[in-house]
Motif scaffolding. Structure first.
Motif, PDB file in Angstrom:
ATOM      1  N   ASP A   4      29.627  11.475   5.875  1.00 25.02           N
ATOM      2  CA  ASP A   4      28.727  11.401   4.730  1.00 25.02           C
ATOM      3  C   ASP A   4      27.365  10.856   5.135  1.00 25.02           C
ATOM      4  OD1 ASP A   4      30.738  12.355   3.111  1.00 25.02           O
ATOM      5  OD2 ASP A   4      31.361  10.379   2.391  1.00 25.02           O
ATOM      6  N   GLN A   8      23.826  12.821   4.780  1.00 27.53           N
ATOM      7  CA  GLN A   8      22.730  12.199   4.034  1.00 27.53           C
ATOM      8  C   GLN A   8      21.464  12.147   4.872  1.00 27.53           C
ATOM      9  OE1 GLN A   8      22.939   7.956   3.541  1.00 27.53           O
ATOM     10  NE2 GLN A   8      21.983   8.013   1.513  1.00 27.53           N
ATOM     11  N   LYS A  31      28.813  12.727  -0.446  1.00 26.77           N
ATOM     12  CA  LYS A  31      30.240  12.383  -0.410  1.00 26.77           C
ATOM     13  C   LYS A  31      31.051  13.669  -0.345  1.00 26.77           C
ATOM     14  CE  LYS A  31      33.894   9.792  -2.783  1.00 26.77           C
ATOM     15  NZ  LYS A  31      34.283   9.096  -1.537  1.00 26.77           N
ATOM     16  N   ASP A  32      31.813  13.809   0.741  1.00 22.43           N
ATOM     17  CA  ASP A  32      32.698  14.968   0.929  1.00 22.43           C
ATOM     18  C   ASP A  32      31.950  16.296   0.767  1.00 22.43           C
ATOM     19  OD1 ASP A  32      34.815  13.194   1.290  1.00 22.43           O
ATOM     20  OD2 ASP A  32      35.306  13.177  -0.834  1.00 22.43           O
TER      21      ASP A  32
END
Length: 228
Positions: A4, A8, A31-32
């Motif tokens: 993650d 990002q 996230k995921d």
């Protein structure tokens, strides 16, 4: 698979690299494979561009665009001014059948209604309107109407998949019911997923696309399914 934090960082770097986006105004969480964009920008076109940029990144499976549009003092216009600008802009765009489009504006939100034959014409309305000063968002409620039969729509989409250099048509299945297209199968990236949807929408008479295709990144499945 990217972590993650790695995803990002990649999205932040890409936003910073894109000259038309002020990355300092945008926050990113991941996230995921689901990336959420937050913050605020002065014009709607920048919000849209930030989403496009994010979708370019490998590993992004979905984008939640929660960026708020806050027009600067220089860009603040009343609804009447925005509506007049919208009508004028649509009249000058060659891809928009402007006589079939009606515009309404409330609190900076532009609503477009009417009917066109191709989805690219509906997309063209979005493209024109999102660059208008003062616009906070767009509600595109334009319908797509065409005399094509269901079998003709299905055959056209399948043939386009076979011609594509980005897609493996053998992994994709097309079903059409009442001009609503459902596509199932498997691709390797978000860009390929977008290509599946773009191809379907490019067919005349398609009113809705249900993209049920899943993303399996390279190395996550048997290569022989893709002919490699």
């Amino acid at each position: 698979m990217k972590t993650d934090a790695h995803l990002q960082r990649d999205v932040l770097d890409e936003l910073d690299w894109e000259p038309s986006v002020d990355a300092a105004q945008i926050g990113v969480t991941a996230k995921d494979g689901v990336v959420t964009l937050a913050g605020h920008v002065p014009v709607y076109s920048v919000k849209h561009k930030a989403e496009e940029v994010t979708k370019r990144i490998y590993g992004v499976r979905a984008v939640a665009n929660e960026i708020e549009v806050r027009p600067s003092d220089a860009s603040v216009l009343d609804d009447q001014q925005i509506a007049a600008a919208a009508v004028h802009a649509l009249q000058w765009d060659s891809e928009v059948p402007d006589r079939n489009i009606q515009i309404a504006v409330e609190d900076g939100w532009i609503k477009a209604e009417g009917a066109v034959e191709y989805h690219y014409q509906k997309d063209a309305v979005d493209r024109v309107l999102r660059h208008l000063r003062g616009a906070r968002g767009i509600k595109n409620e334009i319908g797509v109407v065409s005399p094509r039969t269901i079998s003709a729509i299905k055959s056209a989409i399948e043939a386009a998949f076979k011609r594509s250099s980005l897609l493996n048509s053998k992994t994709l299945a097309v079903e059409v019911e009442d001009s609503k297209v459902t596509i199932t199968g498997d691709v390797h990236s978000l860009s390929e997923l977008a290509e599946v949807e773009r191809t379907a929408w490019s067919t005349g008479g398609v009113r809705e696309v249900r993209n049920c295709v899943t993303i399996t990144p390279w190395g996550s499945g048997p290569a022989e399914e893709w002919g490699y």
